[in-house]
Enzyme design. Structure first.
Site, short mmCIF file in Angstrom:
data_model
loop_
_atom_site.label_atom_id
_atom_site.label_comp_id
_atom_site.label_asym_id
_atom_site.label_seq_id
_atom_site.Cartn_x
_atom_site.Cartn_y
_atom_site.Cartn_z
N SER A 98 81.46 95.31 84.73
CA SER A 98 80.93 96.82 84.58
C SER A 98 82.30 97.64 84.64
O SER A 98 83.39 97.66 84.02
CB SER A 98 79.85 97.14 85.78
N ASP A 213 71.11 93.61 78.37
CA ASP A 213 71.84 94.67 79.32
C ASP A 213 71.34 96.15 79.08
O ASP A 213 71.54 96.66 78.01
CB ASP A 213 73.37 94.83 79.25
N HIS A 241 72.38 93.20 83.13
CA HIS A 241 73.87 93.53 83.57
C HIS A 241 74.50 92.40 84.45
O HIS A 241 75.56 92.56 84.73
CB HIS A 241 73.68 94.67 84.27
#
Length: 260
Positions: A98, A213, A241
């Site tokens: 991320s 996601d 995610h």
């Protein structure tokens, strides 16, 4: 083994260095607003296979110092460069999830991939991070009810079912950050872009992204794959995610194969 590495005057980062005598070194950069402990289920497997695993808490998060400034891609990438230099690391695989993936991209661009032989981007927040709408919602909550914000993050993070116990653990990881650093990174994800960095990434790159996601759309992984030379994209069809946990067996096997 835990270290505190000084990255500038008055600021030290916490670094967890496990199995320093391992055959190959893997450095992990966590996502916002978590810390290195999010990779527990990678450490378990890779350490048993003889790898050296290093988890770095960025400034403002986990056990690292929490200054009021320095929450931009350049400074965060410079912090990582300092840690790699102090620990005299070489020939590493750099894994970023991320926002950690976004920091890894800036590191590769700004520091010419110093000592990184392979790069792994996991649901990377790049080339853009949050939309203005999402960022402003998170920012308002971060400044007024941060536990609610973290619960919202947790609730939207995973595609697969998570137990209440796991949710509680994950929730607490996020609250170990400072409120001001949590908010500052939201602004960074809203305002800073990484388009110009992508053509400067030359190391072999594995891009992993959950198809479901809700935080960073899968289309962004496809864009990374198009713009980073020598990259491969592996979709995770049963993940949101967090493919590092949701499909951890597949993820760990893929990671192990890529590291070599």
């Amino acid at each position: 083994m835990g270290y505190y590495v000084r990255v500038e005057s008055g600021v030290k980062l916490y670094v967890e260095d496990i199995n320093p005598e391992g055959s190959k070194t893997v450095v992990f950069l966590h996502g916002w607003p978590l810390n290195h402990k999010q990779f527990e289920y990678q450490f378990n497997v890779l350490l048993a296979m003889g790898y050296r695993c290093i988890g770095i808490d960025w400034r403002g998060f986990g056990k690292s110092d929490k200054p009021m400034s320095g929450y931009n891609y350049n400074r965060l990438a410079d912090d990582i460069r300092t840690v790699i230099g102090v620990l005299q690391l070489d020939n590493i695989t750099l894994v970023g999830h991320s926002t950690g993936g976004a920091i890894a991209i800036r590191y590769m661009s700004r520091h010419h991939g110093y000592e990184v032989s392979k790069l792994v981007l996991v649901d990377a927040a790049a080339p853009i991070g949050f939309t203005t709408e999402t960022a402003n919602t998170f920012l308002k909550e971060a400044l007024n009810d941060r536990p609610k914000m973290m619960q919202d993050v947790t609730d939207g993070f995973f595609f697969q079912y998570i137990t209440k116990s796991f949710s509680d653990w994950f929730f607490q990881l996020g609250l170990q950050a400072a409120g001001w650093s949590t908010a500052a990174i939201i602004k960074m994800l809203r305002d800073e872009k990484l388009d110009r960095d992508l053509p400067k990434v030359f190391a072999p790159t594995l891009i992993v992204h959950g198809v479901h996601d809700k935080v960073i759309p899968f289309a962004q992984a496809q864009e990374l794959n198009q713009k980073i030379v020598n990259s491969q994209l592996v979709p995770f069809h049963y993940s949101g995610h967090g493919p590092f946990w949701e499909e951890r067996d597949k993820f760990n096997q893929l990671l192990r194969q890529f590291i070599g």
